[in-house]
Design a protein around this motif. Structure first.
Motif, PDB file in Angstrom:
ATOM      1  N   ARG A  61       0.852  -1.195   0.000  1.00  0.00           N
ATOM      2  CA  ARG A  61       0.000   0.000   0.000  1.00  0.00           C
ATOM      3  C   ARG A  61       0.879   1.233   0.000  1.00  0.00           C
ATOM      4  NH1 ARG A  61      -2.548   4.121   2.698  1.00  0.00           N
ATOM      5  NH2 ARG A  61      -4.739   4.406   2.244  1.00  0.00           N
ATOM      6  N   SER A  66       3.993   8.338  -5.750  1.00  0.00           N
ATOM      7  CA  SER A  66       3.310   7.703  -6.876  1.00  0.00           C
ATOM      8  C   SER A  66       4.298   6.834  -7.632  1.00  0.00           C
ATOM      9  CB  SER A  66       2.712   8.754  -7.814  1.00  0.00           C
ATOM     10  OG  SER A  66       3.712   9.615  -8.301  1.00  0.00           O
ATOM     11  N   ARG A  68       4.665   3.160 -10.619  1.00  0.00           N
ATOM     12  CA  ARG A  68       4.148   2.226 -11.610  1.00  0.00           C
ATOM     13  C   ARG A  68       4.354   0.817 -11.081  1.00  0.00           C
ATOM     14  NH1 ARG A  68       7.710   2.596 -15.180  1.00  0.00           N
ATOM     15  NH2 ARG A  68       6.998   4.530 -16.102  1.00  0.00           N
ATOM     16  N   ALA A  69       3.260   0.054 -11.006  1.00  0.00           N
ATOM     17  CA  ALA A  69       3.320  -1.356 -10.612  1.00  0.00           C
ATOM     18  C   ALA A  69       3.306  -2.206 -11.873  1.00  0.00           C
ATOM     19  CB  ALA A  69       2.131  -1.708  -9.733  1.00  0.00           C
ATOM     20  N   CYS A  82       0.283  -0.687 -14.113  1.00  0.00           N
ATOM     21  CA  CYS A  82      -0.712   0.193 -13.529  1.00  0.00           C
ATOM     22  C   CYS A  82      -0.044   1.350 -12.782  1.00  0.00           C
ATOM     23  CB  CYS A  82      -1.579  -0.610 -12.556  1.00  0.00           C
ATOM     24  SG  CYS A  82      -2.924   0.306 -11.799  1.00  0.00           S
ATOM     25  N   GLU A  83      -0.510   2.566 -13.053  1.00  0.00           N
ATOM     26  CA  GLU A  83      -0.042   3.722 -12.289  1.00  0.00           C
ATOM     27  C   GLU A  83      -0.723   3.696 -10.926  1.00  0.00           C
ATOM     28  OE1 GLU A  83       2.346   5.902 -13.352  1.00  0.00           O
ATOM     29  OE2 GLU A  83       2.504   4.593 -15.093  1.00  0.00           O
ATOM     30  N   VAL A  84       0.051   3.922  -9.850  1.00  0.00           N
ATOM     31  CA  VAL A  84      -0.468   3.871  -8.487  1.00  0.00           C
ATOM     32  C   VAL A  84      -0.034   5.125  -7.747  1.00  0.00           C
ATOM     33  CG1 VAL A  84      -0.577   1.346  -8.385  1.00  0.00           C
ATOM     34  CG2 VAL A  84       1.543   2.514  -7.733  1.00  0.00           C
ATOM     35  N   SER A  85      -0.798   5.492  -6.717  1.00  0.00           N
ATOM     36  CA  SER A  85      -0.459   6.677  -5.928  1.00  0.00           C
ATOM     37  C   SER A  85      -0.986   6.499  -4.515  1.00  0.00           C
ATOM     38  CB  SER A  85      -1.031   7.939  -6.590  1.00  0.00           C
ATOM     39  OG  SER A  85      -2.427   7.845  -6.706  1.00  0.00           O
ATOM     40  N   TRP A  88      -3.396   3.740  -2.882  1.00  0.00           N
ATOM     41  CA  TRP A  88      -3.555   2.551  -3.718  1.00  0.00           C
ATOM     42  C   TRP A  88      -2.904   1.345  -3.060  1.00  0.00           C
ATOM     43  CZ3 TRP A  88      -5.116   1.788  -9.032  1.00  0.00           C
ATOM     44  CH2 TRP A  88      -5.794   2.883  -9.554  1.00  0.00           C
ATOM     45  N   CYS A  89      -3.444   0.160  -3.345  1.00  0.00           N
ATOM     46  CA  CYS A  89      -2.803  -1.087  -2.923  1.00  0.00           C
ATOM     47  C   CYS A  89      -2.414  -1.876  -4.166  1.00  0.00           C
ATOM     48  CB  CYS A  89      -3.706  -1.906  -2.004  1.00  0.00           C
ATOM     49  SG  CYS A  89      -5.099  -2.705  -2.821  1.00  0.00           S
ATOM     50  N   ILE A  90      -1.437  -2.737  -3.981  1.00  0.00           N
ATOM     51  CA  ILE A  90      -0.950  -3.615  -5.037  1.00  0.00           C
ATOM     52  C   ILE A  90      -0.969  -5.023  -4.452  1.00  0.00           C
ATOM     53  CG2 ILE A  90       0.987  -4.161  -6.562  1.00  0.00           C
ATOM     54  CD1 ILE A  90       1.934  -1.176  -5.945  1.00  0.00           C
ATOM     55  N   VAL A 100       7.885  -2.308  -8.554  1.00  0.00           N
ATOM     56  CA  VAL A 100       7.189  -1.043  -8.375  1.00  0.00           C
ATOM     57  C   VAL A 100       8.250   0.051  -8.477  1.00  0.00           C
ATOM     58  CG1 VAL A 100       5.706   0.357  -6.896  1.00  0.00           C
ATOM     59  CG2 VAL A 100       5.486  -2.137  -6.862  1.00  0.00           C
TER      60      VAL A 100
END
Length: 155
Positions: A61, A66, A68-69, A82-85, A88-90, A100
């Motif tokens: 998390r 921010s 990229r996963a 997927c772009e994450v910020s 967000w959770c992965i 990441v």
């Protein structure tokens, strides 16, 4: 805020504050028999490192920054992108190659939940290079590990 890994004992702390304040690449915050919580700080432009844990599921998390996963069935087949910020959770299933990357302009503050435990209780690795060079980072003998554990793979 300093969190001390007390092993498989009851524990409570402000996870978001601890994650945001952590300056180490990896700091193990709590180790149980079946899972583990680590805090991570990934510098601007850096990444966690392409890897695959054959028998470890992971929950990541982002609490700041921010990135990229990327995930996939092989290190050269990262079909999930997927772009994450912040917030967000992965979710990373065991056996999945993943990385990441911090694509933002501030350190990416992440916490990770591993099941089963993956690192030595209380382990602090200030940088990714320290983590890579660390030869004493195995889960505790009292943690429950899968029978016939296969080795992790890193690029």
């Amino acid at each position: 805020m300093t969190v001390k890994d007390i092993g498989p004992q009851p524990q409570a702390f402000d996870l978001e504050a601890a994650t945001r304040e952590n300056t180490h690449y990896r700091s193990v915050a709590w180790s149980g028999r079946y899972l583990q919580v680590t805090l991570m700080s990934i510098p601007v432009g850096a990444d966690i490192g392409l890897e695959m844990h054959p028998e470890t599921d992971q929950f990541l998390r982002l609490d700041a920054g921010s990135g990229r996963a990327q995930m996939g069935p092989a290190k050269d087949q990262l079909s999930f992108n997927c772009e994450v910020s912040d917030g967000w959770c992965i979710l990373i299933p065991a056996g999945t190659w993943h990385n990441v990357t911090n694509t933002g302009d501030v350190p990416m503050q992440v916490y990770a939940v591993y099941a089963p435990a993956h690192h030595k209780p209380g382990k602090v690795q200030p940088t990714a290079a320290d983590a890579e060079a660390d030869t004493d980072d195995e889960p505790a003998d009292w943690s429950v590990q899968p029978a016939g554990t296969r080795a992790d793979q890193h690029v």
